[in-house]
Every structure is written in structure tokens, then in C-alpha cells.
Design a protein around this motif. Structure first.
Motif, PDB file in Angstrom:
ATOM      1  N   LEU A 171       1.205 -52.429 -18.913  1.00 30.90           N
ATOM      2  CA  LEU A 171       0.407 -51.500 -18.445  1.00 30.90           C
ATOM      3  C   LEU A 171       1.225 -50.102 -17.868  1.00 30.90           C
ATOM      4  O   LEU A 171       1.087 -48.961 -18.168  1.00 30.90           O
ATOM      5  CB  LEU A 171      -0.599 -51.861 -17.601  1.00 30.90           C
ATOM      6  N   THR A 172       2.299 -50.560 -17.063  1.00 28.90           N
ATOM      7  CA  THR A 172       3.158 -49.654 -16.450  1.00 28.90           C
ATOM      8  C   THR A 172       3.801 -48.929 -17.364  1.00 28.90           C
ATOM      9  O   THR A 172       4.233 -47.685 -17.337  1.00 28.90           O
ATOM     10  CB  THR A 172       3.916 -50.324 -15.472  1.00 28.90           C
ATOM     11  N   ILE A 173       4.536 -49.541 -18.497  1.00 31.85           N
ATOM     12  CA  ILE A 173       5.175 -49.050 -19.511  1.00 31.85           C
ATOM     13  C   ILE A 173       4.295 -48.081 -20.433  1.00 31.85           C
ATOM     14  O   ILE A 173       5.015 -46.767 -20.514  1.00 31.85           O
ATOM     15  CB  ILE A 173       5.630 -49.991 -20.680  1.00 31.85           C
ATOM     16  N   PHE A 174       3.105 -48.327 -20.513  1.00 31.64           N
ATOM     17  CA  PHE A 174       2.052 -47.394 -21.248  1.00 31.64           C
ATOM     18  C   PHE A 174       2.033 -46.018 -20.212  1.00 31.64           C
ATOM     19  O   PHE A 174       2.084 -44.987 -20.720  1.00 31.64           O
ATOM     20  CB  PHE A 174       0.836 -47.720 -21.514  1.00 31.64           C
ATOM     21  N   LEU A 175       1.872 -46.320 -18.854  1.00 32.33           N
ATOM     22  CA  LEU A 175       1.391 -45.258 -18.012  1.00 32.33           C
ATOM     23  C   LEU A 175       2.813 -44.542 -17.790  1.00 32.33           C
ATOM     24  O   LEU A 175       2.802 -43.104 -17.841  1.00 32.33           O
ATOM     25  CB  LEU A 175       1.278 -45.616 -16.755  1.00 32.33           C
ATOM     26  N   VAL A 176       4.001 -45.060 -17.967  1.00 28.56           N
ATOM     27  CA  VAL A 176       5.354 -44.166 -18.068  1.00 28.56           C
ATOM     28  C   VAL A 176       5.342 -43.210 -19.165  1.00 28.56           C
ATOM     29  O   VAL A 176       5.640 -41.947 -19.176  1.00 28.56           O
ATOM     30  CB  VAL A 176       6.417 -45.060 -17.646  1.00 28.56           C
ATOM     31  N   ALA A 177       5.029 -43.869 -20.324  1.00 28.75           N
ATOM     32  CA  ALA A 177       5.192 -43.217 -21.465  1.00 28.75           C
ATOM     33  C   ALA A 177       4.233 -42.053 -21.594  1.00 28.75           C
ATOM     34  O   ALA A 177       4.629 -41.030 -21.974  1.00 28.75           O
ATOM     35  CB  ALA A 177       4.678 -44.176 -22.635  1.00 28.75           C
TER      36      ALA A 177
ATOM     37  N   ALA B 271      -5.779 -36.751 -14.302  1.00 28.18           N
ATOM     38  CA  ALA B 271      -6.352 -37.738 -15.311  1.00 28.18           C
ATOM     39  C   ALA B 271      -5.281 -39.123 -15.645  1.00 28.18           C
ATOM     40  O   ALA B 271      -5.730 -40.047 -15.688  1.00 28.18           O
ATOM     41  CB  ALA B 271      -6.226 -36.996 -16.758  1.00 28.18           C
ATOM     42  N   LEU B 272      -4.046 -38.884 -15.274  1.00 27.05           N
ATOM     43  CA  LEU B 272      -3.138 -39.930 -15.427  1.00 27.05           C
ATOM     44  C   LEU B 272      -3.443 -40.958 -14.268  1.00 27.05           C
ATOM     45  O   LEU B 272      -3.273 -42.133 -14.403  1.00 27.05           O
ATOM     46  CB  LEU B 272      -1.694 -39.405 -15.484  1.00 27.05           C
ATOM     47  N   THR B 273      -3.641 -40.303 -13.100  1.00 27.60           N
ATOM     48  CA  THR B 273      -3.984 -41.292 -12.056  1.00 27.60           C
ATOM     49  C   THR B 273      -5.107 -41.942 -12.225  1.00 27.60           C
ATOM     50  O   THR B 273      -5.139 -43.032 -11.612  1.00 27.60           O
ATOM     51  CB  THR B 273      -3.947 -40.294 -10.778  1.00 27.60           C
ATOM     52  N   THR B 274      -6.360 -41.264 -12.681  1.00 21.01           N
ATOM     53  CA  THR B 274      -7.454 -41.729 -12.930  1.00 21.01           C
ATOM     54  C   THR B 274      -7.331 -43.128 -13.773  1.00 21.01           C
ATOM     55  O   THR B 274      -7.702 -44.088 -13.549  1.00 21.01           O
ATOM     56  CB  THR B 274      -8.606 -41.101 -13.799  1.00 21.01           C
ATOM     57  N   ALA B 275      -6.240 -42.954 -14.962  1.00 23.71           N
ATOM     58  CA  ALA B 275      -6.223 -43.829 -15.636  1.00 23.71           C
ATOM     59  C   ALA B 275      -5.430 -45.089 -15.111  1.00 23.71           C
ATOM     60  O   ALA B 275      -5.868 -46.236 -15.178  1.00 23.71           O
ATOM     61  CB  ALA B 275      -5.193 -43.463 -16.774  1.00 23.71           C
ATOM     62  N   THR B 276      -4.655 -44.810 -14.036  1.00 26.62           N
ATOM     63  CA  THR B 276      -3.654 -45.743 -13.376  1.00 26.62           C
ATOM     64  C   THR B 276      -4.902 -46.545 -12.433  1.00 26.62           C
ATOM     65  O   THR B 276      -4.748 -47.947 -12.381  1.00 26.62           O
ATOM     66  CB  THR B 276      -2.664 -45.261 -12.575  1.00 26.62           C
ATOM     67  N   MET B 277      -5.573 -45.905 -11.843  1.00 32.41           N
ATOM     68  CA  MET B 277      -6.693 -46.518 -10.877  1.00 32.41           C
ATOM     69  C   MET B 277      -7.607 -47.349 -11.712  1.00 32.41           C
ATOM     70  O   MET B 277      -8.013 -48.329 -11.320  1.00 32.41           O
ATOM     71  CB  MET B 277      -7.498 -45.546 -10.340  1.00 32.41           C
ATOM     72  N   SER B 278      -8.115 -46.951 -12.959  1.00 35.32           N
ATOM     73  CA  SER B 278      -8.984 -47.643 -13.722  1.00 35.32           C
ATOM     74  C   SER B 278      -8.658 -48.759 -14.435  1.00 35.32           C
ATOM     75  O   SER B 278      -9.439 -49.855 -15.076  1.00 35.32           O
ATOM     76  CB  SER B 278      -9.823 -46.807 -14.571  1.00 35.32           C
TER      77      SER B 278
ATOM     78  N   LEU C 292      -6.204 -52.428 -21.777  1.00 33.08           N
ATOM     79  CA  LEU C 292      -5.750 -51.953 -22.873  1.00 33.08           C
ATOM     80  C   LEU C 292      -6.635 -50.857 -23.775  1.00 33.08           C
ATOM     81  O   LEU C 292      -6.272 -49.752 -23.770  1.00 33.08           O
ATOM     82  CB  LEU C 292      -5.403 -52.888 -24.078  1.00 33.08           C
ATOM     83  N   ALA C 293      -7.833 -51.163 -23.721  1.00 35.18           N
ATOM     84  CA  ALA C 293      -8.952 -50.276 -23.970  1.00 35.18           C
ATOM     85  C   ALA C 293      -8.933 -48.858 -23.038  1.00 35.18           C
ATOM     86  O   ALA C 293      -8.980 -47.727 -23.505  1.00 35.18           O
ATOM     87  CB  ALA C 293     -10.267 -50.860 -23.997  1.00 35.18           C
ATOM     88  N   GLY C 294      -8.780 -49.229 -21.655  1.00 33.08           N
ATOM     89  CA  GLY C 294      -8.608 -47.967 -20.852  1.00 33.08           C
ATOM     90  C   GLY C 294      -7.430 -47.016 -21.180  1.00 33.08           C
ATOM     91  O   GLY C 294      -7.704 -45.957 -21.000  1.00 33.08           O
ATOM     92  N   ILE C 295      -6.274 -47.858 -21.489  1.00 35.92           N
ATOM     93  CA  ILE C 295      -5.144 -46.845 -21.788  1.00 35.92           C
ATOM     94  C   ILE C 295      -5.296 -46.112 -22.813  1.00 35.92           C
ATOM     95  O   ILE C 295      -4.891 -45.159 -23.044  1.00 35.92           O
ATOM     96  CB  ILE C 295      -3.857 -48.103 -21.788  1.00 35.92           C
ATOM     97  N   ALA C 296      -6.027 -46.874 -24.172  1.00 37.88           N
ATOM     98  CA  ALA C 296      -6.351 -46.118 -25.313  1.00 37.88           C
ATOM     99  C   ALA C 296      -7.031 -45.092 -25.082  1.00 37.88           C
ATOM    100  O   ALA C 296      -6.950 -43.825 -25.521  1.00 37.88           O
ATOM    101  CB  ALA C 296      -6.648 -47.121 -26.285  1.00 37.88           C
ATOM    102  N   ALA C 297      -7.993 -45.233 -24.436  1.00 40.17           N
ATOM    103  CA  ALA C 297      -9.230 -43.938 -24.047  1.00 40.17           C
ATOM    104  C   ALA C 297      -8.662 -43.003 -23.101  1.00 40.17           C
ATOM    105  O   ALA C 297      -8.760 -41.611 -23.498  1.00 40.17           O
ATOM    106  CB  ALA C 297     -10.487 -44.550 -23.393  1.00 40.17           C
ATOM    107  N   PHE C 298      -7.871 -43.189 -22.297  1.00 41.46           N
ATOM    108  CA  PHE C 298      -7.243 -42.062 -21.464  1.00 41.46           C
ATOM    109  C   PHE C 298      -5.968 -41.577 -22.005  1.00 41.46           C
ATOM    110  O   PHE C 298      -5.638 -40.171 -22.017  1.00 41.46           O
ATOM    111  CB  PHE C 298      -6.862 -42.534 -20.143  1.00 41.46           C
ATOM    112  N   SER C 299      -5.482 -42.054 -23.248  1.00 41.38           N
ATOM    113  CA  SER C 299      -4.487 -41.256 -23.861  1.00 41.38           C
ATOM    114  C   SER C 299      -5.067 -40.070 -24.702  1.00 41.38           C
ATOM    115  O   SER C 299      -4.696 -39.246 -24.681  1.00 41.38           O
ATOM    116  CB  SER C 299      -3.832 -42.238 -24.898  1.00 41.38           C
ATOM    117  N   VAL C 300      -6.169 -40.418 -25.126  1.00 41.85           N
ATOM    118  CA  VAL C 300      -7.008 -39.454 -25.981  1.00 41.85           C
ATOM    119  C   VAL C 300      -7.443 -38.203 -24.946  1.00 41.85           C
ATOM    120  O   VAL C 300      -7.638 -37.126 -25.149  1.00 41.85           O
ATOM    121  CB  VAL C 300      -7.920 -40.019 -26.903  1.00 41.85           C
TER     122      VAL C 300
END
Length: 455
Positions: free
Chosen positions: A72-78, A224-231, A319-327
Motif C-alpha cells: 500500500l505504501t508503494i502505491f501511495l508513494v507512486a 486527497a492523497l492524505t485521505t487515501a492514506t487514512m482510509s 486495494l479497492a480504495g487505492i484504485a478509487a482514489f487514484s481516479v
């Protein structure tokens, strides 16, 4: 312990990149470093390692969840590369905070001592306080950071008071001693009060009802990226720590399961009903996260390998949360809000990202082929076998309700006209969205790959 040292060293290295003005190489090198940390984590699988006077214990539970946190951290850093492109002078600080936060997450699933547990949760919390208020020129971000800091500090105080009462009752922070005390009938009464206070502190961290009031405002106001991290990683880590504490303490409180059932029901119901009324996507996902906290709490009631079910549900949701927040990051970039109207016509202007967001939302709702469906299916089966049929009925009804607000966003993408064209194709953002949803689908098709990690 080796993993904690490696991650902390990587965080220090991130700060060194700023000194030597190597910002352009920061994201790829940090991702490589995290992949190395993941390899180190995998190498410790099937081993039981105790270190630092039993402060930390590495086992399959800690290895499996640490691996999830690293991914998850790899995705957030990307995602940070595109999100912080206007703040290049501070990108090393933001990424370093995320890496240090990862160290706190790993400590929260590896602790064998309440002192290490509190250290881990404070490292996680302080990182999120800073990230929530990181957009200092934005009043909403400042409000979110202050609100989260004040409420989080209060929750940490309650949690610390509970730890003090536990120590006062048994004279030790060690989890093995606490486990023995939990099964004893001769323990002091304030031991149980301490456990209740610790549980309240952790219920706040996972935003379960009635300790969820901070989540909607903080999720909406934070970047938004912080929200993705928290959620994603924030919620999953707190739940994993709560699960570990609950299983180790094994308290002789007959009302404990009833309380979990009530909190779970309330979290699912309140979260879903409030989400139906939201026009802001981040606020909607905040209430969705409250409802998912209720589902995660159900894992405490299972009797057929609940750690594996918790890992599977956590991974599918995150993983669903990461995908949603990417969009969401792509659509709402350079906009003042994240309202649903911003997504109008996305299915026509960018079919790929619209499909990814649709898949992520369907997974959260529990629709087949996605991992979210199989996670709920396994969870419901375990809870029914434990005798909590009423809870499963409430959960099924709430899963149906959740389809309503998820489809509100899906319909906006496919039935409304686009507001304006969205130029640019950020490669890392697209890659993160595609890979995270692909992993979610792969988990749905091959669930045993994840479940066998904790059998």
C-alpha cells in the motif's frame, strides 16, 4: 526488527535526497527500497523471531500484514509523484513521513509489549496529523489537521490511560503476562476498565460508531492523497492492532461479544445511511469507511481462522480504495472540491479510469468477481457459524444499501455529459490504478493465495 530498521533507514535516506537535490530520483528509488523491504519481510515468513527483550515478535501474522502495508505504501508513494508536482521542494518531506508512518504500521502488528504498541500508534497518528494539515494555505486542510489532532490526541490519552490501568493491575506491559491475566479470575477490576479504555481508543482510530464523528470532516478537508492514506493503510493498521490485542487479551467479559455486535451493526447502518446523503465523493467514502469498519469488526466474532479473513478483507478493501482514489486524484486535480458533478461524463472522456473506479466501487459494495464479494462471503459464513445470524442479516441489508450511493457515482460517470476535457496521462497514476484493481480481481479469482498465508 530488521524490517523496522530498514524502513526507518529508508525514511532517513528520503530526507538525504533533499540535501543532495536528488528529488527527481526520489520516487523510483524509494519504491525500489520498499520492494527491498518487502523481500526482507517475505524472507522472515514461517519464522518466529523475538527481539529487544520480547518487545517485538515476528510471526506469520506480522509478516503478512507488514507485506500488505508495504504494498500500500508503494502505491501511495507512486501517487505522490503527480500529486506533489507543484510542491517539489517538499516532496521528500511528504514521502519521508509516509515511510516513517510505515514503520509505525509495522510496529503495530509486531509488538509484544504495550510500550511498543503505543509507540507504533503514535508514530502512525502523528504522521497522519502532519499530512492532514500539509496544505497550509488551504483553510479546509488546516481545519482538518487541527480537528484530527485534537480528537486524535484525546483518543490517545484515553488509550494511554487504559494502558496505565492494565499495568497497575498486573505490573507488566508484556502481552504474554496480559494474556494470562485475561484468563484469570483473580485479576484486579481496573484491568478490565483498562481494556475497555484501550478498545475505545482503537475504535476511534478505525472510525467506528460512535467514535466516527471526526472522519467525514477530516477526510473532506485533508488533501486527497492524505485521505487515501487514512482510509486505506491507516484504517487497516488500526484494525489489525485491535485484532491482535483482542485475541491476546482474551478477556473474561461476557458482554464483550455483545458490545462488538452492537458497534458493528451501528457502524454499518449509520455509515451507509449517511453516505446516501453525500454529494462530496471524499465525504461519501468517509462514511463508506465507517460502514467497512463495522464489517472489519465482525472478524473478531469469527471462529474459523479469523486472522486470514481479516487479512483478506483488509487487502480487498484497501486495494479497492487505492484504485478509487487514484481516479479521484486525476479527476479532481486543480479543482476546489471533489463533488460528484466533477465525475460527470468520465465514462466518455476517459473510459479506462471510469472502468477502474466502477470496479473499485463494485468491490467495496461486494459484487462478484471482485475480492470484496468473496471477503464478505467468507466473513458472513464465519459469523453465521459463530451463531450471530442477526448481525449477518444486518450486514447483508447494509451491503444492499451501499449499492445505492456507489451507483450514484457510477451513473454520473456514464449517464451525464462531461463538464470539460481532462488533459494529460500521468503514467504512475494510471499504473497504480490498474495494478491495484488487477490485484483486487486476482484476489477474488485466487483467494487461497492470501488465505493460506495465515492458515
Amino acid at each position: 526488527m530488521n524490517l523496522l530498521i530498514a524502513i526507518t533507514g529508508l525514511g532517513v535516506l528520503c530526507l538525504m535526497f533533499e540535501i543532495f537535490n536528488l528529488r527527481k530520483a526520489l520516487v523510483p528509488l524509494v519504491i525500489l527500497g520498499l520492494l527491498g523491504a518487502l523481500a526482507l519481510d517475505i524472507s522472515e515468513y514461517d519464522a518466529i523471531i523475538k527481539s529487544n527483550n520480547n518487545m517485538i515478535t515476528v510471526n506469520n501474522f506480522s509478516v503478512a500484514f507488514s507485506g500488505l502495508f508495504i504494498i500500500l505504501t508503494i502505491f501511495l508513494v507512486a501517487l505522490s509523484h503527480n500529486f506533489y508536482e507543484k510542491h517539489q521542494t517538499k516532496i521528500s518531506d511528504y514521502i519521508a513521513i509516509k515511510v516513517f508512518m510505515l514503520a509505525g504500521c509495522v510496529a503495530l502488528v509486531s509488538f509484544q509489549n504495550l510500550a511498543m504498541f503505543f509507540l507504533g500508534i503514535e508514530v502512525l497518528s502523528i504522521s497522519l496529523y502532519i499530512l492532514a494539515a500539509s496544505n497550509r494555505l488551504n483553510a479546509k486542510s488546516n481545519e482538518a489537521g487541527m480537528k484530527y489532532f485534537l480528537m486524535g490526541s484525546f483518543a490517545s490519552g484515553v488509550l494511554l490511560f487504559g494502558i496505565c490501568l492494565i499495568y497497575g493491575a498486573i505490573g507488566s506491559f508484556d502481552m504474554a503476562v496480559i494474556e494470562e491475566a485475561g484468563m484469570s479470575a483473580a485479576v484486579e477490576e481496573w484491568f478490565y476498565i483498562g481494556i475497555i479504555l484501550v478498545s475505545i481508543g482503537l475504535l476511534f482510530k478505525i472510525a467506528a460508531v460512535p467514535f466516527h464523528f471526526w472522519a467525514p470532516d477530516v477526510y473532506q478537508g485533508a488533501p486527497a492523497l492524505t485521505t487515501a492514506t487514512m482510509s486505506t493503510i491507516g484504517k487497516v493498521t488500526a484494525m489489525a492492532a485491535f485484532f491482535k490485542l483482542a485475541t491476546v487479551m482474551n478477556v473474561n467479559l461476557p458482554e464483550a461479544q455483545s458490545v462488538i455486535v452492537v458497534v458493528s451493526m451501528l457502524s454499518m447502518t449509520v455509515g451507509n445511511i449517511m453516505a446516501l446523503r453525500q454529494a462530496n465523493v471524499k465525504r461519501m467514502l468517509a462514511f463508506s469507511g465507517v460502514s467497512h469498519a463495522g464489517f472489519l469488526l465482525m472478524t473478531l466474532l469469527g471462529n474459523d481462522n479469523p486472522p486470514a479473513t481479516l487479512l483478506y478483507y483488509s487487502a480487498s478493501y484497501a486495494l479497492a480504495g487505492i484504485a478509487a482514489f487514484s481516479v479521484i486524484l486525476y479527476v479532481c486535480k486543480n479543482r476546489d472540491n471533489e463533488d460528484i458533478v466533477n465525475f460527470n461524463g468520465l465514462g466518455k472522456s476517459n473510459p479506462l479510469l471510469a472502468a477502474i473506479l466502477t470496479g473499485a466501487l463494485l468491490s467495496m459494495a461486494g459484487i462478484p468477481v471482485f475480492a470484496g464479494f468473496f471477503a464478505k462471503l467468507m466473513l458472513f459464513g464465519q459469523v453465521i457459524s459463530a451463531g450471530h445470524i442477526a448481525l449477518v442479516i444486518v450486514a447483508v441489508v447494509n451491503s444492499i444499501i451501499s449499492v445505492g450511493y456507489y451507483f450514484k457515482l457510477i451513473l454520473a460517470m456514464y449517464t451525464k455529459e462531461a463538464n470539460e476535457a481532462r488533459p494529460g496521462t500521468p503514467v504512475l497514476l494510471y499504473a497504480t490504478a490498474i495494478i491495484s484493481l488487477s490485484l483486487n480481481i486476482a484476489m477474488g479469482l485466487f483467494p487461497s493465495v492470501v488465505l493460506d498465508l495465515l492458515t
